[in-house]
Design a protein around this motif. Structure first.
Motif, PDB file in Angstrom:
ATOM      1  N   ALA A 229      34.166  47.481  49.157  1.00  0.00           N
ATOM      2  CA  ALA A 229      35.328  46.369  50.037  1.00  0.00           C
ATOM      3  C   ALA A 229      36.675  47.433  50.534  1.00  0.00           C
ATOM      4  O   ALA A 229      36.624  47.926  48.484  1.00  0.00           O
ATOM      5  CB  ALA A 229      35.226  45.010  49.691  1.00  0.00           C
ATOM      6  N   TYR A 230      37.769  47.219  50.945  1.00  0.00           N
ATOM      7  CA  TYR A 230      38.932  47.753  50.448  1.00  0.00           C
ATOM      8  C   TYR A 230      39.518  47.279  51.020  1.00  0.00           C
ATOM      9  O   TYR A 230      39.572  46.589  52.778  1.00  0.00           O
ATOM     10  CB  TYR A 230      39.096  49.666  50.808  1.00  0.00           C
ATOM     11  CG  TYR A 230      39.292  49.462  53.004  1.00  0.00           C
ATOM     12  CD1 TYR A 230      40.037  49.411  53.900  1.00  0.00           C
ATOM     13  CD2 TYR A 230      37.550  49.841  53.912  1.00  0.00           C
ATOM     14  CE1 TYR A 230      39.922  49.855  54.808  1.00  0.00           C
ATOM     15  CE2 TYR A 230      37.699  50.749  54.460  1.00  0.00           C
ATOM     16  CZ  TYR A 230      38.599  49.882  55.942  1.00  0.00           C
ATOM     17  OH  TYR A 230      38.443  50.055  57.313  1.00  0.00           O
ATOM     18  N   GLY A 231      41.016  46.758  50.971  1.00  0.00           N
ATOM     19  CA  GLY A 231      42.124  46.093  51.858  1.00  0.00           C
ATOM     20  C   GLY A 231      42.228  44.566  50.946  1.00  0.00           C
ATOM     21  O   GLY A 231      42.549  44.190  52.134  1.00  0.00           O
ATOM     22  N   LEU A 232      42.057  45.205  50.651  1.00  0.00           N
ATOM     23  CA  LEU A 232      41.616  43.107  50.495  1.00  0.00           C
ATOM     24  C   LEU A 232      42.998  42.712  48.999  1.00  0.00           C
ATOM     25  O   LEU A 232      43.880  43.482  48.492  1.00  0.00           O
ATOM     26  CB  LEU A 232      40.587  42.962  49.197  1.00  0.00           C
ATOM     27  CG  LEU A 232      39.031  43.571  49.306  1.00  0.00           C
ATOM     28  CD1 LEU A 232      38.101  43.129  47.590  1.00  0.00           C
ATOM     29  CD2 LEU A 232      38.593  42.574  50.544  1.00  0.00           C
ATOM     30  N   GLY A 233      43.802  41.685  49.046  1.00  0.00           N
ATOM     31  CA  GLY A 233      44.565  40.819  48.525  1.00  0.00           C
ATOM     32  C   GLY A 233      43.948  40.628  46.849  1.00  0.00           C
ATOM     33  O   GLY A 233      42.956  40.779  46.498  1.00  0.00           O
ATOM     34  N   LYS A 234      45.104  40.073  47.171  1.00  0.00           N
ATOM     35  CA  LYS A 234      45.393  39.197  45.459  1.00  0.00           C
ATOM     36  C   LYS A 234      44.175  38.542  45.369  1.00  0.00           C
ATOM     37  O   LYS A 234      43.806  37.124  45.951  1.00  0.00           O
ATOM     38  CB  LYS A 234      45.860  38.453  45.057  1.00  0.00           C
ATOM     39  CG  LYS A 234      46.277  38.320  43.095  1.00  0.00           C
ATOM     40  CD  LYS A 234      48.022  37.980  43.228  1.00  0.00           C
ATOM     41  CE  LYS A 234      47.728  36.715  42.036  1.00  0.00           C
ATOM     42  NZ  LYS A 234      48.955  36.451  41.412  1.00  0.00           N
ATOM     43  N   GLY A 235      43.199  38.253  44.497  1.00  0.00           N
ATOM     44  CA  GLY A 235      41.671  36.924  43.917  1.00  0.00           C
ATOM     45  C   GLY A 235      41.153  37.292  42.757  1.00  0.00           C
ATOM     46  O   GLY A 235      41.313  38.755  42.061  1.00  0.00           O
ATOM     47  N   GLU A 236      40.423  36.796  42.943  1.00  0.00           N
ATOM     48  CA  GLU A 236      39.540  36.953  41.056  1.00  0.00           C
ATOM     49  C   GLU A 236      38.595  37.800  41.116  1.00  0.00           C
ATOM     50  O   GLU A 236      37.723  37.612  42.375  1.00  0.00           O
ATOM     51  CB  GLU A 236      38.929  35.782  40.901  1.00  0.00           C
ATOM     52  CG  GLU A 236      39.975  35.178  40.021  1.00  0.00           C
ATOM     53  CD  GLU A 236      41.141  35.028  38.946  1.00  0.00           C
ATOM     54  OE1 GLU A 236      40.544  35.997  38.602  1.00  0.00           O
ATOM     55  OE2 GLU A 236      42.095  34.191  39.098  1.00  0.00           O
ATOM     56  N   ILE A 237      38.251  39.200  41.134  1.00  0.00           N
ATOM     57  CA  ILE A 237      37.332  40.045  40.958  1.00  0.00           C
ATOM     58  C   ILE A 237      35.465  39.414  40.952  1.00  0.00           C
ATOM     59  O   ILE A 237      34.530  40.011  41.713  1.00  0.00           O
ATOM     60  CB  ILE A 237      37.376  40.872  40.453  1.00  0.00           C
ATOM     61  CG1 ILE A 237      38.713  42.240  40.477  1.00  0.00           C
ATOM     62  CG2 ILE A 237      36.315  42.527  40.018  1.00  0.00           C
ATOM     63  CD1 ILE A 237      38.977  42.910  41.853  1.00  0.00           C
ATOM     64  N   ALA A 238      36.255  38.470  39.827  1.00  0.00           N
ATOM     65  CA  ALA A 238      34.295  37.742  39.569  1.00  0.00           C
ATOM     66  C   ALA A 238      33.389  36.889  41.398  1.00  0.00           C
ATOM     67  O   ALA A 238      32.955  37.007  41.065  1.00  0.00           O
ATOM     68  CB  ALA A 238      34.920  37.131  37.869  1.00  0.00           C
ATOM     69  N   ASP A 239      34.608  36.871  41.901  1.00  0.00           N
ATOM     70  CA  ASP A 239      34.454  35.547  42.671  1.00  0.00           C
ATOM     71  C   ASP A 239      33.627  36.938  43.776  1.00  0.00           C
ATOM     72  O   ASP A 239      33.391  35.902  45.080  1.00  0.00           O
ATOM     73  CB  ASP A 239      36.185  35.321  43.331  1.00  0.00           C
ATOM     74  CG  ASP A 239      36.056  33.937  41.960  1.00  0.00           C
ATOM     75  OD1 ASP A 239      35.179  33.727  41.516  1.00  0.00           O
ATOM     76  OD2 ASP A 239      37.268  33.813  42.662  1.00  0.00           O
ATOM     77  N   ILE A 240      34.233  37.797  43.918  1.00  0.00           N
ATOM     78  CA  ILE A 240      33.367  38.825  45.094  1.00  0.00           C
ATOM     79  C   ILE A 240      32.135  39.370  44.984  1.00  0.00           C
ATOM     80  O   ILE A 240      32.145  40.439  45.580  1.00  0.00           O
ATOM     81  CB  ILE A 240      35.180  39.566  45.762  1.00  0.00           C
ATOM     82  CG1 ILE A 240      35.356  40.680  44.332  1.00  0.00           C
ATOM     83  CG2 ILE A 240      35.500  38.407  46.100  1.00  0.00           C
ATOM     84  CD1 ILE A 240      36.055  40.929  45.103  1.00  0.00           C
ATOM     85  N   ILE A 241      31.619  39.481  43.091  1.00  0.00           N
ATOM     86  CA  ILE A 241      31.244  40.240  42.602  1.00  0.00           C
ATOM     87  C   ILE A 241      29.201  39.773  42.601  1.00  0.00           C
ATOM     88  O   ILE A 241      29.189  38.627  42.180  1.00  0.00           O
ATOM     89  CB  ILE A 241      31.321  40.845  41.286  1.00  0.00           C
ATOM     90  CG1 ILE A 241      32.440  41.991  41.873  1.00  0.00           C
ATOM     91  CG2 ILE A 241      29.839  41.367  41.007  1.00  0.00           C
ATOM     92  CD1 ILE A 241      32.903  42.214  39.930  1.00  0.00           C
ATOM     93  N   PRO A 242      28.555  39.494  44.299  1.00  0.00           N
ATOM     94  CA  PRO A 242      27.514  38.847  44.093  1.00  0.00           C
ATOM     95  C   PRO A 242      26.246  39.208  42.898  1.00  0.00           C
ATOM     96  O   PRO A 242      26.140  40.575  42.884  1.00  0.00           O
ATOM     97  CB  PRO A 242      26.834  39.001  45.654  1.00  0.00           C
ATOM     98  CG  PRO A 242      27.593  40.284  46.212  1.00  0.00           C
ATOM     99  CD  PRO A 242      28.439  40.399  44.826  1.00  0.00           C
ATOM    100  N   THR A 243      25.704  38.527  42.825  1.00  0.00           N
ATOM    101  CA  THR A 243      24.172  38.363  42.136  1.00  0.00           C
ATOM    102  C   THR A 243      22.680  37.708  41.982  1.00  0.00           C
ATOM    103  O   THR A 243      21.959  38.645  42.875  1.00  0.00           O
ATOM    104  CB  THR A 243      24.269  38.532  40.316  1.00  0.00           C
ATOM    105  OG1 THR A 243      24.470  36.240  40.989  1.00  0.00           O
ATOM    106  CG2 THR A 243      25.661  38.893  39.345  1.00  0.00           C
ATOM    107  N   ASP A 244      23.222  37.430  43.681  1.00  0.00           N
ATOM    108  CA  ASP A 244      21.825  36.790  44.571  1.00  0.00           C
ATOM    109  C   ASP A 244      22.763  36.445  45.893  1.00  0.00           C
ATOM    110  O   ASP A 244      23.416  36.383  46.146  1.00  0.00           O
ATOM    111  CB  ASP A 244      21.306  35.691  43.357  1.00  0.00           C
ATOM    112  CG  ASP A 244      22.135  34.894  43.019  1.00  0.00           C
ATOM    113  OD1 ASP A 244      23.346  34.679  43.584  1.00  0.00           O
ATOM    114  OD2 ASP A 244      21.986  34.067  42.355  1.00  0.00           O
ATOM    115  N   ILE A 245      21.503  35.533  46.579  1.00  0.00           N
ATOM    116  CA  ILE A 245      22.295  35.035  47.658  1.00  0.00           C
ATOM    117  C   ILE A 245      22.541  34.282  47.896  1.00  0.00           C
ATOM    118  O   ILE A 245      23.234  34.093  49.226  1.00  0.00           O
ATOM    119  CB  ILE A 245      20.414  35.712  48.350  1.00  0.00           C
ATOM    120  CG1 ILE A 245      20.819  35.135  50.648  1.00  0.00           C
ATOM    121  CG2 ILE A 245      19.944  33.958  48.159  1.00  0.00           C
ATOM    122  CD1 ILE A 245      21.497  36.607  51.106  1.00  0.00           C
TER     123      ILE A 245
END
Length: 461
Positions: A229-245
């Motif tokens: 991803a690029y150009g993301l705003g402020k947010g929690e990185i942990a919320d955008i790293i998936p481990t399953d579907i």
């Protein structure tokens, strides 16, 4: 015939006025991620440089957004879809797929597995995020410069233009990979995947709940998820790293929220407007005639002179940067490698000490020896950079108290004659100074500051 000539002249003037007004930049001048275009920041078209933000109070309009979502099956001939496009976002997508789509068949023991890919692509474009100029105000220091009549100082600090509006692009790329023992895609499995992910932009419902049976199937098919991803705003990185579907679906929801930050995204378009068309600037400078309109000739003089001042300033700063970089590079060579006390650590043999090419750090063929470095970046060479700057500013290789030629004489004459009264093309010193170019220095770009690569120890040492 006269009417046609008059119409042509009128059209020419109108066209000039249009092109002298705001400009939209949407090319590779916006690709440098080390520069921060912000609303109200000064800008020079002539030099493509950003200057100070001279807006003390910035009010903005509400941006609009376009969202595009695609869900594609990736086959072995996928490259033909992307290699024809050289847009920035498509280049990023091509690199993402080129990096992650790397295996279609694998033999493990007696089994042959076939890998299948699904590409999820979300693009968000924001636009109409601009200054609300009726509510935005110049900073007190910028007002002070104009109140004192120091227009040269204003343009030198704030630039001839300012950033009026910005368009941005954000992208989220997800690649799902699963394997089967058949070369055919598992259509039913993919339909279930699509069904589970239809709730990207909803709060989730019973039909998008991930069942334990489906989780087991994703595990048996070795479902893998890669995201860029690029150009993301402020947010929690942990919320955008998936481990399953299931977490992948939640990741997309979180990412789309961050993309809606007006200040998020890579800048793709930028509208710049000349300060001379800003009403507050005109009011403070009082450049209006008796009828309350800005004089056309004054306006053109201001615009042209502001650009030449910015251009000369860029050349001066580039030359000084080269001099200081060369000077510091030479000092490091002398202090750390050439004048080392032999009794302390044995010193460095100039012919056996090598420095990395910073543009090709792992290529020994492009390294430079200490002996060669000492020769090509001698103290005399360093002084040549400073002499070039003197020549540019003073018209000669030595500084003078009151130069009659060179960049300083150009700016002085513009200031003395009036930045809105004279055009730089009528000042010979300006025409001469403007022809100066700053040559690219492969030596400084590739080897400064020195980074030691290796030291060869002779066999008889």
């Amino acid at each position: 015939m006269k009417n046609l000539m008059r119409a042509a002249v009128t059209l020419s003037i109108l066209s000039s006025s249009v092109f002298a007004s705001s400009r939209v930049i949407r090319d590779n001048r916006l690709n440098d991620l080390g520069i921060s275009p912000v609303l109200g920041r000064g800008y020079s078209i002539a030099t493509n440089t950003y200057q100070s933000t001279c807006m003390g109070q910035v009010k903005t309009t509400q941006p609009s957004y376009d969202l595009k979502y695609r869900y594609l099956e990736i086959e072995q001939d996928w490259e033909s879809q992307y290699t024809k496009s050289f847009e920035t976002k498509n280049t990023f997508k091509f690199l993402f797929l080129k990096t992650n789509v790397n295996l279609f068949t694998e033999v493990s023991g007696e089994n042959t597995y076939h890998y299948h890919y699904i590409f999820a692509d979300i693009d968000v474009d924001s636009y109409y995020h601009s200054l609300s100029e009726g509510e935005s105000q110049l900073s007190e220091s910028a007002k002070s410069l104009l109140a004192k009549g120091d227009v040269v100082g204003f343009f030198d600090s704030c630039g001839p233009y300012y950033v009026r509006s910005i368009g941005r692009h954000s992208s989220f790329l997800g690649l799902l990979r699963y394997r089967t023992t058949s070369s055919e895609r598992d259509v039913n499995f993919e339909l279930q995947l699509k069904a589970k992910m239809r709730g990207f932009f909803s709060g989730g419902s019973s039909d998008t709940t991930i069942s334990s049976e489906f989780r087991e199937e994703t595990q048996s098919k070795r479902l893998e998820i890669n995201i860029w991803a690029y150009g993301l705003g402020k947010g929690e990185i942990a919320d955008i790293i998936p481990t399953d579907i299931d977490s992948f679906k939640k990741s997309v929801q979180a990412v789309v929220k961050t993309m809606q930050d007006p200040n998020a995204g890579r800048v793709t378009t930028m509208e710049v407007a000349p300060w001379i068309e800003n009403t507050q600037f005109q009011d403070l400078l009082e450049l209006e005639d008796d009828e309350g309109k800005l004089l056309f000739e004054k306006k053109k003089n201001l615009e042209a002179n502001a650009e030449i001042i910015s251009e000369l300033d860029r050349i001066d700063r580039a030359q000084i940067d080269q001099y200081f970089k060369a000077s510091n590079c030479r000092r490091i060579l002398e202090d750390e490698y050439l004048n080392v006390d032999d009794d302390f650590n044995g010193g460095y043999e100039p012919e056996n000490t090598y420095f990395s090419d910073l543009t090709k750090p792992n290529n020994q063929n492009s390294e430079i020896s200490l002996a060669a470095f000492d020769s090509v970046l001698s103290q005399e060479k360093v002084e040549e950079y400073l002499a070039a700057n003197y020549q540019f500013n003073y018209g000669q290789a030595e500084p003078t108290p009151d130069p009659e030629t060179g960049a300083l004489a150009c700016i002085k004459q513009i200031h003395e004659q009036g930045i809105d009264q004279v055009h730089y093309r009528n000042i010979p010193a300006c025409l001469d100074a403007r022809t100066t170019s700053v040559p690219v220095s492969p030596l400084l770009d590739s080897y400064c500051m020195p980074e030691l690569s290796r030291v060869i120890i002779p066999d008889d040492a």
